[in-house]
Motif scaffolding. Structure first.
Motif, PDB file in Angstrom:
ATOM      1  N   GLU A 246       0.841  -1.202   0.000  1.00 27.01           N
ATOM      2  CA  GLU A 246       0.000   0.000   0.000  1.00 27.01           C
ATOM      3  C   GLU A 246       0.873   1.249   0.000  1.00 27.01           C
ATOM      4  O   GLU A 246       1.824   1.365   0.771  1.00 27.01           O
ATOM      5  CB  GLU A 246      -0.902   0.005   1.231  1.00 27.01           C
ATOM      6  CG  GLU A 246      -2.063  -0.972   1.174  1.00 27.01           C
ATOM      7  CD  GLU A 246      -3.236  -0.426   0.358  1.00 27.01           C
ATOM      8  OE1 GLU A 246      -3.335   0.802   0.188  1.00 27.01           O
ATOM      9  OE2 GLU A 246      -4.049  -1.245  -0.111  1.00 27.01           O
ATOM     10  N   VAL A 247       0.485   2.218  -0.865  1.00 29.79           N
ATOM     11  CA  VAL A 247       1.222   3.473  -0.999  1.00 29.79           C
ATOM     12  C   VAL A 247       0.214   4.621  -0.992  1.00 29.79           C
ATOM     13  O   VAL A 247      -0.876   4.498  -1.550  1.00 29.79           O
ATOM     14  CB  VAL A 247       2.039   3.506  -2.313  1.00 29.79           C
ATOM     15  CG1 VAL A 247       2.636   4.873  -2.555  1.00 29.79           C
ATOM     16  CG2 VAL A 247       3.133   2.451  -2.281  1.00 29.79           C
ATOM     17  N   TYR A 248       0.607   5.736  -0.351  1.00 30.88           N
ATOM     18  CA  TYR A 248      -0.200   6.959  -0.409  1.00 30.88           C
ATOM     19  C   TYR A 248       0.661   8.058  -1.024  1.00 30.88           C
ATOM     20  O   TYR A 248       1.838   8.210  -0.672  1.00 30.88           O
ATOM     21  CB  TYR A 248      -0.656   7.388   0.981  1.00 30.88           C
ATOM     22  CG  TYR A 248      -1.311   8.750   1.002  1.00 30.88           C
ATOM     23  CD1 TYR A 248      -2.599   8.917   0.504  1.00 30.88           C
ATOM     24  CD2 TYR A 248      -0.638   9.874   1.483  1.00 30.88           C
ATOM     25  CE1 TYR A 248      -3.198  10.168   0.492  1.00 30.88           C
ATOM     26  CE2 TYR A 248      -1.226  11.115   1.480  1.00 30.88           C
ATOM     27  CZ  TYR A 248      -2.503  11.268   0.985  1.00 30.88           C
ATOM     28  OH  TYR A 248      -3.090  12.512   0.967  1.00 30.88           O
ATOM     29  N   THR A 249       0.077   8.827  -1.958  1.00 33.50           N
ATOM     30  CA  THR A 249       0.822   9.902  -2.610  1.00 33.50           C
ATOM     31  C   THR A 249      -0.078  11.110  -2.823  1.00 33.50           C
ATOM     32  O   THR A 249      -1.262  10.969  -3.123  1.00 33.50           O
ATOM     33  CB  THR A 249       1.397   9.454  -3.967  1.00 33.50           C
ATOM     34  OG1 THR A 249       2.047  10.572  -4.580  1.00 33.50           O
ATOM     35  CG2 THR A 249       0.309   8.936  -4.900  1.00 33.50           C
ATOM     36  N   THR A 250       0.502  12.289  -2.633  1.00 31.67           N
ATOM     37  CA  THR A 250      -0.235  13.525  -2.939  1.00 31.67           C
ATOM     38  C   THR A 250       0.023  13.979  -4.376  1.00 31.67           C
ATOM     39  O   THR A 250      -0.577  14.952  -4.822  1.00 31.67           O
ATOM     40  CB  THR A 250       0.184  14.659  -1.975  1.00 31.67           C
ATOM     41  OG1 THR A 250       1.595  14.878  -2.095  1.00 31.67           O
ATOM     42  CG2 THR A 250      -0.167  14.303  -0.542  1.00 31.67           C
ATOM     43  N   ARG A 251       0.911  13.277  -5.080  1.00 35.98           N
ATOM     44  CA  ARG A 251       1.198  13.622  -6.474  1.00 35.98           C
ATOM     45  C   ARG A 251       0.996  12.405  -7.382  1.00 35.98           C
ATOM     46  O   ARG A 251       1.937  11.904  -8.010  1.00 35.98           O
ATOM     47  CB  ARG A 251       2.630  14.162  -6.629  1.00 35.98           C
ATOM     48  CG  ARG A 251       2.905  15.505  -5.979  1.00 35.98           C
ATOM     49  CD  ARG A 251       1.944  16.611  -6.399  1.00 35.98           C
ATOM     50  NE  ARG A 251       1.999  16.939  -7.794  1.00 35.98           N
ATOM     51  CZ  ARG A 251       2.589  18.043  -8.289  1.00 35.98           C
ATOM     52  NH1 ARG A 251       3.159  18.913  -7.488  1.00 35.98           N
ATOM     53  NH2 ARG A 251       2.568  18.291  -9.583  1.00 35.98           N
ATOM     54  N   PRO A 252      -0.239  11.910  -7.481  1.00 32.58           N
ATOM     55  CA  PRO A 252      -0.466  10.745  -8.344  1.00 32.58           C
ATOM     56  C   PRO A 252      -0.246  11.055  -9.819  1.00 32.58           C
ATOM     57  O   PRO A 252      -0.078  10.136 -10.614  1.00 32.58           O
ATOM     58  CB  PRO A 252      -1.937  10.392  -8.075  1.00 32.58           C
ATOM     59  CG  PRO A 252      -2.555  11.670  -7.623  1.00 32.58           C
ATOM     60  CD  PRO A 252      -1.487  12.362  -6.836  1.00 32.58           C
ATOM     61  N   ASP A 253      -0.201  12.358 -10.164  1.00 29.98           N
ATOM     62  CA  ASP A 253       0.046  12.719 -11.561  1.00 29.98           C
ATOM     63  C   ASP A 253       1.465  12.403 -11.981  1.00 29.98           C
ATOM     64  O   ASP A 253       1.803  12.448 -13.169  1.00 29.98           O
ATOM     65  CB  ASP A 253      -0.258  14.199 -11.786  1.00 29.98           C
ATOM     66  CG  ASP A 253       0.542  15.117 -10.886  1.00 29.98           C
ATOM     67  OD1 ASP A 253       0.855  14.712  -9.750  1.00 29.98           O
ATOM     68  OD2 ASP A 253       0.853  16.246 -11.317  1.00 29.98           O
ATOM     69  N   THR A 254       2.340  12.063 -11.020  1.00 33.25           N
ATOM     70  CA  THR A 254       3.733  11.728 -11.360  1.00 33.25           C
ATOM     71  C   THR A 254       3.960  10.218 -11.410  1.00 33.25           C
ATOM     72  O   THR A 254       5.102   9.771 -11.500  1.00 33.25           O
ATOM     73  CB  THR A 254       4.707  12.344 -10.337  1.00 33.25           C
ATOM     74  OG1 THR A 254       4.510  11.721  -9.063  1.00 33.25           O
ATOM     75  CG2 THR A 254       4.499  13.838 -10.195  1.00 33.25           C
ATOM     76  N   LEU A 255       2.888   9.430 -11.379  1.00 27.92           N
ATOM     77  CA  LEU A 255       3.028   7.981 -11.290  1.00 27.92           C
ATOM     78  C   LEU A 255       3.791   7.392 -12.474  1.00 27.92           C
ATOM     79  O   LEU A 255       4.527   6.413 -12.329  1.00 27.92           O
ATOM     80  CB  LEU A 255       1.644   7.327 -11.175  1.00 27.92           C
ATOM     81  CG  LEU A 255       1.571   5.842 -10.840  1.00 27.92           C
ATOM     82  CD1 LEU A 255       2.410   5.509  -9.609  1.00 27.92           C
ATOM     83  CD2 LEU A 255       0.133   5.409 -10.649  1.00 27.92           C
ATOM     84  N   HIS A 256       3.645   7.999 -13.666  1.00 30.58           N
ATOM     85  CA  HIS A 256       4.408   7.511 -14.819  1.00 30.58           C
ATOM     86  C   HIS A 256       5.902   7.682 -14.632  1.00 30.58           C
ATOM     87  O   HIS A 256       6.701   7.066 -15.346  1.00 30.58           O
ATOM     88  CB  HIS A 256       3.960   8.235 -16.093  1.00 30.58           C
ATOM     89  CG  HIS A 256       2.977   7.449 -16.911  1.00 30.58           C
ATOM     90  ND1 HIS A 256       3.178   6.126 -17.254  1.00 30.58           N
ATOM     91  CD2 HIS A 256       1.796   7.805 -17.471  1.00 30.58           C
ATOM     92  CE1 HIS A 256       2.169   5.700 -17.985  1.00 30.58           C
ATOM     93  NE2 HIS A 256       1.303   6.692 -18.127  1.00 30.58           N
ATOM     94  N   GLY A 257       6.306   8.550 -13.692  1.00 28.28           N
ATOM     95  CA  GLY A 257       7.735   8.784 -13.457  1.00 28.28           C
ATOM     96  C   GLY A 257       8.324   7.902 -12.384  1.00 28.28           C
ATOM     97  O   GLY A 257       9.480   8.096 -11.990  1.00 28.28           O
ATOM     98  N   ALA A 258       7.553   6.934 -11.878  1.00 34.07           N
ATOM     99  CA  ALA A 258       8.050   6.057 -10.810  1.00 34.07           C
ATOM    100  C   ALA A 258       9.220   5.217 -11.314  1.00 34.07           C
ATOM    101  O   ALA A 258       9.139   4.590 -12.376  1.00 34.07           O
ATOM    102  CB  ALA A 258       6.933   5.159 -10.314  1.00 34.07           C
ATOM    103  N   SER A 259      10.315   5.203 -10.553  1.00 32.73           N
ATOM    104  CA  SER A 259      11.452   4.358 -10.922  1.00 32.73           C
ATOM    105  C   SER A 259      11.862   3.421  -9.794  1.00 32.73           C
ATOM    106  O   SER A 259      12.730   2.579  -9.980  1.00 32.73           O
ATOM    107  CB  SER A 259      12.655   5.222 -11.338  1.00 32.73           C
ATOM    108  OG  SER A 259      13.134   5.978 -10.247  1.00 32.73           O
ATOM    109  N   PHE A 260      11.228   3.565  -8.619  1.00 33.33           N
ATOM    110  CA  PHE A 260      11.492   2.628  -7.525  1.00 33.33           C
ATOM    111  C   PHE A 260      10.368   2.795  -6.496  1.00 33.33           C
ATOM    112  O   PHE A 260       9.610   3.768  -6.514  1.00 33.33           O
ATOM    113  CB  PHE A 260      12.860   2.881  -6.868  1.00 33.33           C
ATOM    114  CG  PHE A 260      12.988   4.208  -6.164  1.00 33.33           C
ATOM    115  CD1 PHE A 260      12.730   4.339  -4.795  1.00 33.33           C
ATOM    116  CD2 PHE A 260      13.390   5.351  -6.864  1.00 33.33           C
ATOM    117  CE1 PHE A 260      12.846   5.558  -4.156  1.00 33.33           C
ATOM    118  CE2 PHE A 260      13.513   6.566  -6.221  1.00 33.33           C
ATOM    119  CZ  PHE A 260      13.246   6.682  -4.870  1.00 33.33           C
ATOM    120  N   ALA A 261      10.265   1.829  -5.605  1.00 34.50           N
ATOM    121  CA  ALA A 261       9.409   1.924  -4.432  1.00 34.50           C
ATOM    122  C   ALA A 261      10.310   1.828  -3.213  1.00 34.50           C
ATOM    123  O   ALA A 261      11.401   1.260  -3.269  1.00 34.50           O
ATOM    124  CB  ALA A 261       8.369   0.809  -4.417  1.00 34.50           C
TER     125      ALA A 261
END
Length: 878
Positions: A246-261
């Motif tokens: 489970e992850v919470y983010t205030t910037r879900p618009d940057t999800l395409h930029g995810a490179s790690f968890a």
């Protein structure tokens, strides 16, 4: 009247007020009430000028409101639990109780000469069993309401002192007293469920119109409302029970930029993985030695370790992201897990750069083209940007819209949902120390955690404890610790944690309404006196103390100890500035700074130079020093020259403190009170100077002499200007009243200076002069009550000045029929005239041109134009 002698008049009037019970608060339904409260002090042993300023502000308001017909509550108490007393016991011997009550006696003795209008009959200390016993009763009530619970939590642990430390007690990763490296340790702790009130505490800030805006903003930021997306990564080959992350983010618009968890070191998944991975276990152990706050982690070096675990990107399941354990993630915010978008987050960028992780951008500045990033692009949520890879597949120009699109997409595809979260965490109140309020529960092997019976309260601290070894003495006190279970009677163990001292100060304002009650409050008293109408204290308490007090008021309402109207306990808040002073420093033979008290140095004026030297040094004769620079260097060589550091907050460590007792002995309490009110607006810092105190004393002596002169006037003296003095008196009443009402005490005092000058110049008839000086005394009385009482009595005022009604200005006398107009000649002010307000422009022009100064400056030059701006100015062009 004899000469002005504060040492004679001040004790006299303080005794008179005490004998008359002038400041005893009385619940009177026939009167409006006013509750003024200063943040109560910690009994450190000495008061300072900051205390004098703070309490004088409250005293001015209390005395003024009492004169205006209010029933006033103005109490005083002591925030008496805490580590300083326990540390004193460890370092100097003795007992925290003796140290604390001894300091209270000293500080009360120092405060009494200030003549504060305090109802001392309501005094208490938070270490009084009668006080903390009622706190324990409320703790039990809050348990029954589900507002208190226990859970395992990560804390700052000092391995030498063997206690939990608050975040502010950890300095550079070390315990503030022991100097030991602080560890992050998981302990079972008691918590108040303040987070349940996050929305209420935030929304209610809008109604606190009489609080400083900066304080409301600080509270709002601490509560930290955020709206974002909560979703779950699918894990690959994770341990059983961890199929989702489970992850919470205030910037879900940057999800395409995810490179790690990344996950926190205390995340359950990290704990599951470390059992089989020694390298990971060692890394997690190091993380637990680090800070526990967001502020500490923000400045620390970002480090992590790859767990070897992978998760699937929700928008592209074929894309696998590595899962790291990272030291900059807190378990108690969000879910304790994040996705890293290094292109648009400074922290993630630092981490990705350090470990060579990809940095794919999602958006660029509006109008820009995609390029390799040398630094992260971190726009505000509302900033216009151009999306390169918008998760919703649309091109938008604002971050806000991108966030909404991303949440909508996640909900439509079923992998996430929009949620609101708060930064505010539940309030951990457990402290592993002796000098605090015992938590009133018992641990029974059969019954579990059992609250103590209320008839057994207070659970008092044992006196016979030792501080010879580190740790909590209550753990080593078997006769106190080992008790019978209140439920089943079986052998049980008393809780040895005590409460955070913030608890003690979170409800004292309510206790003052009925301080001797055998319940936390009395409904009739709380209903009458609450809320606090004016609360006064330092900006350093703008977040935690006020936030906890607001929570406690709500909890007390829900447990029946406060009325609903008191859910916000403080109607108005004022945060005063500090009292500052120069710092005097020399250097020892090892180059270390040595600080000196103001009374240990002498300030000399040598020509146009200001020289500060150690000791009581006589001023040199004029012209006796041919080479000032050489003379100063000689003082330096002798070690007598003192370096002066610009004015700063008074500090015992820097010794730039002024002892109020010395000031009172030399000049009187009224001088100290007047000075701290007069020199600057109360919300700003005020610099204490010896010259300022001397000037204040001279002014009060002048007022005393003026009173004496008027008292000697013949009763049948007929002067001139009675109407002018009556108007000046009405103006003074109006200006001082508005100054006090608006917390502009310096403006009120400026009006009193002006009124004093007006009376001194006046030659009105004796009755008008006496009325003016009596009015001056009453207007001065909130600031300088002792001299005001003497003047009031000498001039025939009825009763005590402290109880006399506040004067009211006759509105008719505030209407000025004339106006003073400045006259400019070719743009420069040269003269002024006073004319009737309704005078015709042509008549005004004639009078202006006939003015002697105007004629002189015109020097025979013809007037080309004259412009009269009614009520404001006259412009002459020559």
């Amino acid at each position: 009247m004899s000469r002005y002698e504060p040492s004679a008049i001040e004790p006299k009037w303080q005794a008179a007020w005490d004998e008359a019970g002038t400041f005893t608060a009385k619940r009177d339904p026939a009167k409006p009430k006013y509750y003024v409260l200063e943040m109560f002090p910690y009994p450190s042993g000495r008061i300072h000028m900051g205390h004098v300023r703070n309490y004088t502000m409250g005293d001015v308001v209390a005395r003024y409101k009492s004169s205006c017909g209010f029933s006033v509550l103005h109490p005083m108490g002591w925030d008496a639990f805490g580590m300083p007393a326990e540390n004193a016991a460890m370092e100097r011997g003795g007992h925290p109780k003796d140290w604390t009550y001894g300091n209270i006696d000293v500080m009360k003795t120092q405060m009494k000469p200030l003549g504060l209008s305090i109802d001392w009959s309501r005094e208490f200390a938070t270490c009084d069993p009668e006080y903390y016993g009622q706190q324990q009763a409320m703790f039990i009530d809050m348990m029954e309401k589900g507002l208190v619970y226990r859970k395992a939590a990560v804390v700052n642990w000092d391995p030498v002192d063997m206690t939990v430390l608050a975040n502010e007690q950890v300095i550079d990763g070390k315990g503030w007293r022991s100097g030991a490296a602080v560890e992050r340790r998981e302990l079972t702790q008691w918590f108040f469920k303040i987070s349940d009130y996050s929305e209420d505490l935030l929304a209610s800030l809008d109604g606190l119109k009489d609080w400083p805006e900066k304080v409301r903003l600080m509270q709002a930021n601490w509560i930290g409302k955020s709206q974002g997306l909560q979703f779950a990564f699918d894990t690959v080959d994770a341990p059983a029970g961890f199929e989702k992350l489970e992850v919470y983010t205030t910037r879900p618009d940057t999800l395409h930029g995810a490179s790690f968890a990344a996950i926190a070191a205390d995340h359950p998944l990290a704990k599951a993985l470390e059992a089989a991975d020694p390298e990971l276990a060692a890394f997690i152990a190091d993380c637990r030695k680090g800070g526990t706050t967001a502020e500490e982690l923000e400045t620390a070096e970002k480090v992590g370790i790859d767990t070897g675990l992978r998760v699937r990107h929700p928008l592209n399941p074929d894309q696998l992201l590595p899962v790291w354990v990272a030291n900059f993630i807190l378990m108690d915010y969000g879910t304790g897990a994040i996705f890293g978008c290094p292109a648009h987050d400074a922290r993630d960028f630092e981490f990705a750069t350090k470990y060579g992780l990809p940095i794919p951008p999602v958006f660029v500045a509006e109008g820009a083209e995609e390029t390799a990033l040398s630094e992260p692009f971190v726009p505000a949520k509302t900033e216009r940007v151009q999306y390169i890879r918008n998760v919703a597949g649309a091109t938008v120009k604002t971050g806000d819209q991108g966030i909404l699109d991303a949440i909508a997409l996640a909900e439509a595809q079923g992998f996430g949902r929009g949620v609101t979260k708060f930064r505010l965490r539940d309030w951990g109140v457990s402290r592993q120390r002796y000098w605090g309020c015992p938590i009133p529960v018992v641990h029974c092997a059969t019954c579990g955690v059992v609250p103590e019976k209320k008839e057994n309260l207070p659970v008092e601290l044992p006196y016979d404890v030792s501080f010879d070894v580190p740790g909590n003495p209550l753990d080593r006190h078997p006769t106190w610790r080992n008790v019978a279970c209140p439920s089943c009677g079986a052998p049980a163990r008393r809780e040895t944690d005590t409460m955070d001292t913030f608890v003690d100060s979170s409800w004292y304002y309510a206790r003052f309404t009925a301080p001797r009650a055998t319940t936390p409050t009395v409904a009739e008293d709380a209903d009458y006196w609450m809320n606090v109408d004016q609360y006064i204290g330092g900006i350093e308490h703008a977040i935690l103390h006020l936030l906890y007090s607001r929570f406690f008021a709500r909890a007390m309402n829900e447990t029946g100890h406060l009325p609903a109207k008191a859910r916000e306990p403080f109607n108005a808040l004022f945060t005063q500035g500090m009292v500052t002073h120069e710092i005097y420093k020399t250097t020892d033979d090892k180059g270390r700074p040595v600080y000196h008290l103001p009374e240990d140095v002498t300030v000399l004026a040598v020509g146009d130079r200001r020289v500060v030297v150690l000791g009581d040094v006589p001023a040199p004769e004029p012209d006796s020093i041919p080479d000032v620079d050489a003379w100063i260097q000689g003082l330096r060589d002798e070690g007598a020259l003192v370096d002066v550091i610009p004015s700063a907050k008074m500090s015992k460590s820097k010794k730039n403190v002024v002892d109020p007792m010395n000031i009172i002995a030399q000049f009187g309490a009224d001088t100290a009170r007047w000075f701290v009110m007069s020199d600057s607006p109360p919300e700003r810092d005020v610099e204490w100077t010896a010259s300022g105190a001397e000037a204040t004393f001279k002014h009060l002596s002048r007022v005393w002499g003026l009173c004496s002169r008027i008292g000697e006037m013949p009763a049948d003296h007929v002067g001139e200007g009675d109407d002018d003095l009556r108007r000046a008196t009405a103006r003074a009443v109006d200006e001082v009243t508005r100054g006090i009402d608006g917390f502009a005490f310096n403006k009120a005092i400026a009006a009193l200076y002006a009124f004093t000058n007006t009376i001194a110049r006046a030659n009105a008839s004796t009755p008008v002069m006496k009325e003016a000086i009596r009015t001056l005394a009453k207007l001065m009385s909130p600031m300088v009550p002792h001299i005001a009482e003497s003047i009031w009595t000498y001039q025939g005022g009825a009763g005590l000045c402290a109880t006399a009604p506040w004067p009211k200005a006759d509105p008719a006398l505030l209407v000025d029929d004339t106006v003073t107009l400045p006259i400019q000649i070719n743009g420069k002010r040269r003269a002024e005239i006073t004319v009737p307000k309704d005078m015709d422009k042509a008549e005004v022009e004639k009078i202006a041109l006939a003015n002697e100064d105007v004629i002189r400056f015109l020097a025979g030059n013809p007037v080309k134009k004259i412009i009269v701006v009614p009520g404001r100015i006259i412009n002459v062009v020559a």
